[in-house]
Motif scaffolding. Structure first.
Motif, short mmCIF file in Angstrom:
data_model
loop_
_atom_site.label_atom_id
_atom_site.label_comp_id
_atom_site.label_asym_id
_atom_site.label_seq_id
_atom_site.Cartn_x
_atom_site.Cartn_y
_atom_site.Cartn_z
N SER A 137 34.84 61.84 74.66
CA SER A 137 33.85 61.38 75.64
C SER A 137 34.39 60.24 76.50
CB SER A 137 32.60 60.90 74.91
OG SER A 137 32.99 59.92 73.98
N HIS A 138 35.51 59.66 76.05
CA HIS A 138 36.08 58.52 76.77
C HIS A 138 37.60 58.66 76.87
CE1 HIS A 138 32.13 56.99 75.77
NE2 HIS A 138 32.31 56.06 76.73
N LEU A 139 38.11 57.88 77.75
CA LEU A 139 39.54 57.95 78.04
C LEU A 139 40.08 56.52 78.07
CD1 LEU A 139 41.53 60.14 79.38
CD2 LEU A 139 40.97 58.98 81.50
N CYS A 140 41.23 56.33 77.43
CA CYS A 140 41.83 54.99 77.48
C CYS A 140 43.07 55.03 78.36
CB CYS A 140 42.21 54.57 76.06
SG CYS A 140 43.20 53.07 76.02
N LEU A 141 43.20 54.07 79.23
CA LEU A 141 44.42 53.94 80.04
C LEU A 141 45.21 52.77 79.49
CD1 LEU A 141 43.08 54.07 83.72
CD2 LEU A 141 43.97 55.96 82.36
N ILE A 142 46.50 52.99 79.27
CA ILE A 142 47.37 51.86 78.90
C ILE A 142 48.33 51.66 80.06
CG2 ILE A 142 48.97 50.92 77.20
CD1 ILE A 142 47.84 52.75 75.14
N VAL A 143 48.27 50.49 80.65
CA VAL A 143 49.07 50.24 81.86
C VAL A 143 50.21 49.27 81.50
CG1 VAL A 143 49.00 49.36 84.23
CG2 VAL A 143 46.98 50.49 83.25
N TYR A 144 51.45 49.74 81.68
CA TYR A 144 52.61 48.90 81.39
C TYR A 144 53.20 48.36 82.69
CZ TYR A 144 52.46 51.47 76.96
OH TYR A 144 52.07 52.03 75.77
N ASP A 145 53.48 47.07 82.71
CA ASP A 145 54.16 46.48 83.86
C ASP A 145 55.66 46.73 83.69
OD1 ASP A 145 55.39 44.92 85.73
OD2 ASP A 145 54.43 43.03 85.17
N VAL A 146 56.24 47.61 84.52
CA VAL A 146 57.67 47.94 84.40
C VAL A 146 58.42 47.47 85.64
CG1 VAL A 146 57.40 49.84 82.77
CG2 VAL A 146 57.17 50.29 85.22
N THR A 147 57.89 46.43 86.29
CA THR A 147 58.49 45.97 87.55
C THR A 147 59.96 45.58 87.35
OG1 THR A 147 56.33 45.10 88.12
CG2 THR A 147 58.15 44.40 89.49
N ASP A 148 60.26 44.84 86.28
CA ASP A 148 61.64 44.37 86.08
C ASP A 148 62.61 45.54 86.04
OD1 ASP A 148 60.67 41.87 86.05
OD2 ASP A 148 60.98 41.48 83.91
N SER A 149 62.33 46.51 85.17
CA SER A 149 63.30 47.61 85.04
C SER A 149 63.30 48.49 86.29
CB SER A 149 63.05 48.43 83.79
OG SER A 149 61.73 48.86 83.78
#
Ligand SMILES: Nc1nc2c(ncn2[C@@H]2O[C@H](COP(=O)(O)OP(=O)(O)OP(=O)(O)O)[C@@H](O)[C@H]2O)c(=O)[nH]1
Length: 320
Positions: free
Chosen positions: A126-138
């Motif tokens: 019924s729900h969705l989880c978003l995991i957001v990674y900051d990959v700016t450096d690489s």
């Protein structure tokens, strides 16, 4: 402390940790309304959890392409499988400013995002989880590396003094053109150019002036050739131009224009004025020529005849 209280504590700590973890956590319901919004998302968006709670994701973040996002999310809801998007496919889901000092060259935070189905007690997602990674450096490092490699590739093909192709790369192009010609038999010509009495220029005015003359000829070549022509510095004061899809007659017109341009030019270096001429040999590839090296030899032989014949002239192969 009772068991219940210690479990509550653990839960509280867990929540605290999730709130402070250095990745973005978002929970969305079936209508894409935001239910959970952790500290990372708060810090980068400037929006507090209570400000986004029950708000629709797409009305808050208009930069998210709704069609794309829904297509991805619906498959997570239906198939109960994880999905991913990486920065190479889409630089970011949430358009957050990049504040990192080291990778200050990026305007926005590059992100990898994972979509995770959250199952309710009834087994339904019924729900969705978003995991957001900051990959700016690489991401920035990878882009820098790619740009550096591209620059290196160009440098390895280029002659430093003239910025024309160097001999190795030019010969590779010639080899490719020769192979192409063996199939198509379209007329194709090779032009070899050599500066006349160049040693005298060096001896009279010095190598700096000699270099200036070489650069001048490179500029003349650049001005005269078409985009499809391939020009290179073959040796010290010798240049080579590949004119594909060009008859010997047209190559002759091209070379004569170049010879005249050079003859009429004055190369200036400080208060020194230098005039110079060039000799040219042109060889059209013919069925008798079996390798690209033999093609070079034909145009070299034609160039040699121009030198022998008095210089500042053009010799054609085959003879007209
Ligand atoms: N300034 C400068 N001179 C170069 C460069 N490469 C080769 N040379 C010089 O070019 C000269 C070529 O001389 P030669 O091959 O004897 O020919 P030439 O004096 O041009 O006489 P012809 O070709 O017979 O008309 C030599 O003195 C080389 O040192 C370069 O990059 N810069």
């Amino acid at each position: 402390m009772s068991l219940e209280a210690s479990q509550l504590n653990e839960l509280h700590w867990l929540m605290e940790m999730l709130h402070n973890i250095d990745v973005g956590l978002v929970v969305l319901d079936r209508e894409y309304n935001i239910q959970i919004w952790n500290g990372f998302m708060e810090n980068h968006s400037g929006l507090l959890p209570r400000e986004v709670k029950d708000k629709n994701l797409f009305s808050l973040f208009e930069e998210i392409p709704q069609d794309w996002f829904v297509r991805k999310a619906e498959s997570v809801f239906l198939l109960k499988n994880k999905a991913f998007t990486i920065w190479e496919q889409r630089p970011y889901v949430f358009k957050f400013q990049n504040y990192r000092p080291i990778t200050g060259t990026a305007d926005y935070m590059y992100q990898n995002t994972t979509f995770i189905p959250l199952m309710a007690a009834n087994g339904k997602v019924s729900h969705l989880c978003l995991i957001v990674y900051d990959v700016t450096d690489s991401a920035v490092h990878k882009k820098d590396l790619e740009a550096a490699n591209q620059e290196l590739a160009i440098l390895s093909q280029t002659d430093g003094l003239t910025k024309l192709f160097n001999r190795t790369h030019w010969e590779r192009c010639l080899e490719a053109e020769f192979k192409r010609w063996t199939r198509s038999h379209n007329p194709s010509c090779l032009v070899m150019i050599d500066i006349d009495h160049f040693k005298n220029i060096n001896d009279s005015y010095g190598h700096m002036v000699g270099d200036q003359v070489i650069r001048h000829l490179a500029d003349v070549v650049r001005q005269q050739v078409r985009e499809t022509d391939v020009s290179g510095r073959y040796g010290g004061e010798e240049f080579s131009i590949l004119l594909s899809d060009t008859t010997l007659e047209n190559a002759h017109i091209f070379a004569e224009r170049m010879r005249k341009t050079v003859e009429a030019s004055v190369v200036k270096y400080n208060d020194i004025d230098v005039k110079y001429t060039i000799s040219i040999g042109i060889a059209q590839v013919t069925p008798g020529i079996s390798t690209y090296e033999a093609w070079i030899e034909c145009s070299d032989a034609a160039l040699y005849q121009s030198k022998e014949g008095g210089r500042n002239r053009i010799t054609l192969f085959p003879k007209q």
